[in-house]
Structures are given as structure tokens and as C-alpha cells.
Design an enzyme around this catalytic site. Structure first.
Site, PDB file in Angstrom:
ATOM      1  N   SER A  86       0.838  -1.200   0.000  1.00 49.56           N
ATOM      2  CA  SER A  86       0.000   0.000   0.000  1.00 49.56           C
ATOM      3  C   SER A  86       0.872   1.249   0.000  1.00 49.56           C
ATOM      4  O   SER A  86       1.989   1.253   0.539  1.00 49.56           O
ATOM      5  CB  SER A  86      -0.865  -0.038   1.267  1.00 49.56           C
ATOM      6  OG  SER A  86      -1.326   1.237   1.601  1.00 49.56           O
ATOM      7  N   LYS A 135       1.870  -3.345   6.513  1.00 48.07           N
ATOM      8  CA  LYS A 135       2.251  -3.602   5.115  1.00 48.07           C
ATOM      9  C   LYS A 135       3.766  -3.473   4.944  1.00 48.07           C
ATOM     10  O   LYS A 135       4.394  -4.239   4.218  1.00 48.07           O
ATOM     11  CB  LYS A 135       1.517  -2.620   4.185  1.00 48.07           C
ATOM     12  CG  LYS A 135       0.034  -2.866   4.102  1.00 48.07           C
ATOM     13  CD  LYS A 135      -0.261  -4.213   3.454  1.00 48.07           C
ATOM     14  CE  LYS A 135      -1.734  -4.492   3.334  1.00 48.07           C
ATOM     15  NZ  LYS A 135      -2.009  -5.836   2.794  1.00 48.07           N
ATOM     16  N   TYR A 190      -1.939   0.031  10.143  1.00 46.34           N
ATOM     17  CA  TYR A 190      -2.172  -0.600   8.831  1.00 46.34           C
ATOM     18  C   TYR A 190      -0.945  -0.438   7.924  1.00 46.34           C
ATOM     19  O   TYR A 190      -0.426  -1.422   7.385  1.00 46.34           O
ATOM     20  CB  TYR A 190      -3.417   0.009   8.164  1.00 46.34           C
ATOM     21  CG  TYR A 190      -3.585  -0.451   6.740  1.00 46.34           C
ATOM     22  CD1 TYR A 190      -3.894  -1.766   6.438  1.00 46.34           C
ATOM     23  CD2 TYR A 190      -3.400   0.439   5.679  1.00 46.34           C
ATOM     24  CE1 TYR A 190      -4.018  -2.193   5.125  1.00 46.34           C
ATOM     25  CE2 TYR A 190      -3.532   0.028   4.373  1.00 46.34           C
ATOM     26  CZ  TYR A 190      -3.838  -1.292   4.097  1.00 46.34           C
ATOM     27  OH  TYR A 190      -3.951  -1.717   2.796  1.00 46.34           O
TER      28      TYR A 190
HETATM   29  N1  LIG Z   1      -8.726  -1.157  -1.428  1.00 51.02           N
HETATM   30  C1  LIG Z   1      -7.642  -0.378  -1.532  1.00 51.02           C
HETATM   31  O1  LIG Z   1      -7.723   0.792  -1.971  1.00 51.02           O
HETATM   32  C2  LIG Z   1      -6.300  -0.929  -1.133  1.00 51.02           C
HETATM   33  C3  LIG Z   1      -5.185  -0.067  -1.219  1.00 51.02           C
HETATM   34  C4  LIG Z   1      -3.938  -0.582  -0.882  1.00 51.02           C
HETATM   35  C5  LIG Z   1      -3.799  -1.909  -0.494  1.00 51.02           C
HETATM   36  N2  LIG Z   1      -4.896  -2.704  -0.412  1.00 51.02           N
HETATM   37  C6  LIG Z   1      -4.714  -4.103   0.004  1.00 51.02           C
HETATM   38  O2  LIG Z   1      -5.281  -4.966  -0.963  1.00 51.02           O
HETATM   39  C7  LIG Z   1      -5.765  -6.154  -0.347  1.00 51.02           C
HETATM   40  C8  LIG Z   1      -7.212  -6.377  -0.744  1.00 51.02           C
HETATM   41  O3  LIG Z   1      -7.981  -5.233  -0.363  1.00 51.02           O
HETATM   42  P1  LIG Z   1      -9.555  -5.213  -0.540  1.00 51.02           P
HETATM   43  O4  LIG Z   1      -9.950  -3.781  -0.612  1.00 51.02           O
HETATM   44  O5  LIG Z   1      -9.947  -6.137  -1.623  1.00 51.02           O
HETATM   45  O6  LIG Z   1     -10.013  -5.805   0.876  1.00 51.02           O
HETATM   46  P2  LIG Z   1     -11.387  -6.544   1.238  1.00 51.02           P
HETATM   47  O7  LIG Z   1     -11.611  -6.285   2.684  1.00 51.02           O
HETATM   48  O8  LIG Z   1     -12.442  -6.216   0.253  1.00 51.02           O
HETATM   49  O9  LIG Z   1     -11.045  -8.102   1.043  1.00 51.02           O
HETATM   50  C9  LIG Z   1     -10.172  -8.803   1.879  1.00 51.02           C
HETATM   51  C10 LIG Z   1     -10.540 -10.279   1.774  1.00 51.02           C
HETATM   52  O10 LIG Z   1      -9.558 -11.022   2.514  1.00 51.02           O
HETATM   53  C11 LIG Z   1     -10.237 -12.004   3.287  1.00 51.02           C
HETATM   54  N3  LIG Z   1      -9.377 -12.281   4.442  1.00 51.02           N
HETATM   55  C12 LIG Z   1      -8.941 -11.397   5.364  1.00 51.02           C
HETATM   56  N4  LIG Z   1      -8.153 -12.023   6.261  1.00 51.02           N
HETATM   57  C13 LIG Z   1      -8.083 -13.317   5.889  1.00 51.02           C
HETATM   58  C14 LIG Z   1      -7.421 -14.461   6.404  1.00 51.02           C
HETATM   59  N5  LIG Z   1      -6.685 -14.400   7.515  1.00 51.02           N
HETATM   60  N6  LIG Z   1      -7.536 -15.631   5.755  1.00 51.02           N
HETATM   61  C15 LIG Z   1      -8.320 -15.728   4.637  1.00 51.02           C
HETATM   62  N7  LIG Z   1      -8.971 -14.682   4.104  1.00 51.02           N
HETATM   63  C16 LIG Z   1      -8.858 -13.493   4.722  1.00 51.02           C
HETATM   64  C17 LIG Z   1     -11.569 -11.370   3.648  1.00 51.02           C
HETATM   65  O11 LIG Z   1     -12.542 -12.340   3.988  1.00 51.02           O
HETATM   66  C18 LIG Z   1     -11.908 -10.613   2.367  1.00 51.02           C
HETATM   67  O12 LIG Z   1     -12.611 -11.427   1.460  1.00 51.02           O
HETATM   68  C19 LIG Z   1      -5.572  -5.969   1.157  1.00 51.02           C
HETATM   69  O13 LIG Z   1      -4.374  -6.628   1.532  1.00 51.02           O
HETATM   70  C20 LIG Z   1      -5.414  -4.454   1.298  1.00 51.02           C
HETATM   71  O14 LIG Z   1      -4.653  -4.130   2.420  1.00 51.02           O
HETATM   72  C21 LIG Z   1      -6.147  -2.248  -0.712  1.00 51.02           C
END
Ligand SMILES: NC(=O)c1ccc[n+]([C@@H]2O[C@H](COP(=O)([O-])OP(=O)(O)OC[C@H]3O[C@@H](n4cnc5c(N)ncnc54)[C@H](O)[C@@H]3O)[C@@H](O)[C@H]2O)c1
Length: 349
Positions: free
Chosen positions: A135, A165, A161
Site C-alpha cells: 500500500s 504492510k 495498517y
Molecule cells: N482497497 C484499496 O484501496 C487498497 C489499497 C492498498 C492496499 N490494499 C490491500 O489490498 C488487499 C485487498 O484489499 P480489498 O480492498 O480487496 O479488501 P477486502 O476487505 O475487500 O477483502 C479482503 C478479503 O480477505 C479475506 N481475508 C482477510 N483475512 C483473511 C485471512 N486471515 N484468511 C483468509 N482470508 C482473509 C476477507 O474475507 C476478504 O474477502 C488488502 O491486503 C489491502 O490491504 C487495498
């Protein structure tokens, strides 16, 4: 490529917003896809995976979904052994900045401890290519003179958070150094936005914390908690209009970078790339884009800043362009908002 498992990819967190977009793209590209997700209520959206099956019936047999925690070593090992996944996209984790400030231990457990357990299993199972969701928050709060941020810039994450990361990236790098038969790529997303442009998937969280879906839900009259009023978290930042400035990047483009990363990862190397458009967009500008796309006027008030929010952040993504051959197809926030609005408009109230 050409060995068994080379066209099989494990997608952790594949029922979440970004992970499901990866599943759709990989199936369309002909991969066998194994989703490992513990289906956290309000974060996972299993209906998205069902929508993928309906949209791509011929590919449905290549989609396997396992409801398991990434930290459950024996269960994850069985999945690796059954499906012989040589590649992993690791999206699973908790992803809300403000929540992490109030629940630091939970964030370190979920993103770091469980990440370590997962990586341990992946190494033991001979994974060759590991792509990890990182991130822009690893950079912390760079001053205006340091923007746009580059991959080699100092990383001073300011909240749990972002720190989780940053730690995960370090752990991945050290793991690859010690296990040079595998390679990895950490992708530092800026603000991921929009929905897949073929209209299959949307962004579904409960509660929702991402700004574009919240604005659109207010505009659609589907944000009863505040009576459809949108609250800006602070308008006293040191930015051109006082609201926080971010770099929005379309989710399809983020996934395209993952697919490209799988092609360039080499044994013994850990790569890291920024994924952003390199343009700063303020919250007020984003509101303007949402109003133009929907043709509706937003009821806006200004609230307090949230802990941990940087005033401004945008990317220099020239390394991803040069080394991954990554060229984002969606170049404006209007297009990102349009894709999200199109999907939302097709949903039952
Ligand atoms: N959305 C953004 O703008 C953004 C920006 C930077 C980084 N990220 C990173 O991208 C990744 C995905 O983000 P997102 O927005 O799709 O999140 P989200 O919350 O929509 O999805 C996360 C998924 O991971 C699953 N999960 C969480 N912990 C788990 C575990 N221990 N075992 C199995 N499954 C697990 C959840 O059930 C969920 O389906 C994350 O790592 C997040 O930190 C997202």
C-alpha cells in the site's frame, strides 16, 4: 513456464473487492484459480464469486473456492498439494486505516502474524511466484517536496495498517533472500477505485469505508446512517482546497499489474512497484467528478480529520510502466466513478 502448476494460481482474499477482480481476470486469461478466503462478514462478498460463475460458465470448473484462514497451515498445505499452485496472489488482510488505529494488535495479527504463517506454508509447498498487496501507506506522510513518491523513497508509515504492510514487505524480502528458488513482487497500490468495466463485479463492504462507494451511495439515497449526507474528513489540510489529495487507480489496472508481475518475477528477486496514475485528486475534486457522472448534487458537510490520514499522496509509477510494461487503461477518476456508478445502478436497492 511449462511445469505442472504453472497455470494454477492461489488467490488469498479472492472473495474481497480487489481479489475477486483478480479472479475474474485470471479465469478469463485461462488460469486455474484457487481462492483461499475465510469469508469475513462485511469484507468478503461471496456473491461476487457467484456472479463470476454466472458470467463465465465455461471457466467455472477452473474456479475452486476454499473457506479457510491463510494462517491455518495444515489446511492451506492441503490446498497447495491438491491444486499444485506455483503462483500466489496474496490479497488477504484487513485494510482500513482508521480501524487499524483503534485495533493495532488485530491488524498486526491479521496482516503480519497470519502473513508470516501463510508465507511459511507457501515456501514449504514450493511456491515459485508470490505477489503481495502492499500500500501507498508504507510511505507515511511525505511532505509536498517529496511528491510524487518513488519506490526507493524513505518509508515512515504512521499507523498500524501502513506499518503492517511495511513489515510484510520486509518479511517477504527476507524470505526470498533465504529461499532463492522463489521470487516475489510487492505492489504498492494507491487508492484502488471503480468496478470491473464488464459490469460483473462491484465493491461491496458492510460497513463501507471507501470514499467513492460512500459518495455514490449518498447520491443514490442509499446511505441512511447520515441521511445521505457526505462528511468530508477535514478541510484544513495543507492542500490546494484543504481536502486530502490522493492518487486513484482503477481496479482493473491494478489487476493487470498483478498479471504482469507473475510474468516478470524471477527466482531470488523481490520486486516492488507503485501502482498509481501519478495524479493527485482532492476530495472536493472527487465529489465534483461524482456529481458530473451521476448528474446529482451531493449534500456535503465537513467533519473532523480521521487519525492517520496523510494530507496528500501520489505516485511516481514510472518503474511499473518501464519494468512491467504497465499502462493503465483508465486515466481519469470520472471513468473510475462511471464504472462504479454503472454497477451500483444495476443493483437492487
Ligand atoms: N482497497 C484499496 O484501496 C487498497 C489499497 C492498498 C492496499 N490494499 C490491500 O489490498 C488487499 C485487498 O484489499 P480489498 O480492498 O480487496 O479488501 P477486502 O476487505 O475487500 O477483502 C479482503 C478479503 O480477505 C479475506 N481475508 C482477510 N483475512 C483473511 C485471512 N486471515 N484468511 C483468509 N482470508 C482473509 C476477507 O474475507 C476478504 O474477502 C488488502 O491486503 C489491502 O490491504 C487495498
Amino acid at each position: 513456464m511449462g511445469n505442472a502448476g504453472d497455470r494454477v494460481v492461489m488467490v488469498t482474499g479472492g472473495a474481497g473487492y480487489i481479489g475477486a477482480h483478480a479472479v475474474l481476470r485470471l479465469l478469463r486469461d485461462g488460469w486455474e484459480v484457487v481462492v483461499v478466503d475465510r469469508m469475513i462478514p462485511g469484507r468478503a462478498n461471496p456473491a461476487g464469486l457467484e456472479a463470476i460463475r454466472r458470467a463465465e460458465p465455461a471457466a467455472s470448473a477452473r474456479l475452486h473456492v476454499v473457506n479457510v484462514d491463510v494462517a491455518d497451515g495444515p489446511a492451506v498445505r492441503r490446498v497447495f498439494e491438491e491444486h499444485r499452485c506455483a503462483s500466489v496472489l496474496h490479497f488477504a488482510g484487513l485494510a482500513y486505516v482508521a480501524e487499524s488505529v483503534g485495533k493495532p494488535v488485530e491488524y498486526y495479527v491479521e496482516n503480519v502474524s497470519k502473513g508470516v504463517r501463510f508465507i511459511e506454508t507457501a515456501v514449504a509447498c514450493g511456491v515459485k511466484r508470490l505477489v503481495v498487496s502492499s500500500s501507498c501507506t508504507v510511505y507515511g506522510e511525505p511532505d509536498a517536496a517529496s511528491l510524487p513518491v518513488r519506490e526507493g523513497d524513505q518509508m515512515h508509515p504512521t499507523h498500524p495498517y501502513g506499518t503492517s504492510k511495511w513489515m510484510l514487505e520486509r518479511i517477504v524480502r527476507h524470505t526470498v533472500d533465504a529461499n532463492p528458488s522463489m521470487g516475489a513482487c510487492c505492489l504498492r497500490y494507491f487508492n484502488v477505485a471503480g468496478c470491473d468495466r464488464s459490469g460483473v463485479l462491484g465493491e461491496v463492504h458492510e460497513p463501507e469505508t471507501h470514499v467513492i462507494p460512500i459518495i455514490l451511495r449518498c447520491l443514490a439515497g442509499r446511505w441512511p446512517g447520515t441521511n445521505n449526507v457526505f462528511f468530508i474528513f477535514g478541510d484544513d489540510f495543507s492542500t490546494h482546497d484543504g481536502t486530502a489529495v490522493r492518487d486513484y487507480v482503477h481496479v482493473d489496472d491494478v489487476i493487470d499489474a498483478h498479471v504482469r508481475a507473475l510474468g516478470v518475477i524471477r527466482p531470488g528477486l523481490t520486486l516492488a512497484y507503485n501502482l498509481g496514475l501519478g495524479k493527485g485528486v482532492s476530495i472536493r475534486e472527487l465529489i465534483g467528478a461524482c456529481e458530473r457522472v451521476t448528474g446529482k448534487r451531493l449534500d456535503v458537510r465537513v467533519g473532523a480529520r480521521r487519525p492517520g490520514d496523510a494530507p496528500m499522496l501520489w505516485a511516481d509509477a514510472s518503474l511499473a510502466r518501464a519494468e512491467l510494461g504497465w499502462t493503465p487503461a483508465v486515466g481519469t477518476v470520472e471513468e473510475m466513478v462511471e464504472s462504479a456508478w454503472r454497477w451500483m445502478s444495476g443493483q437492487p436497492k
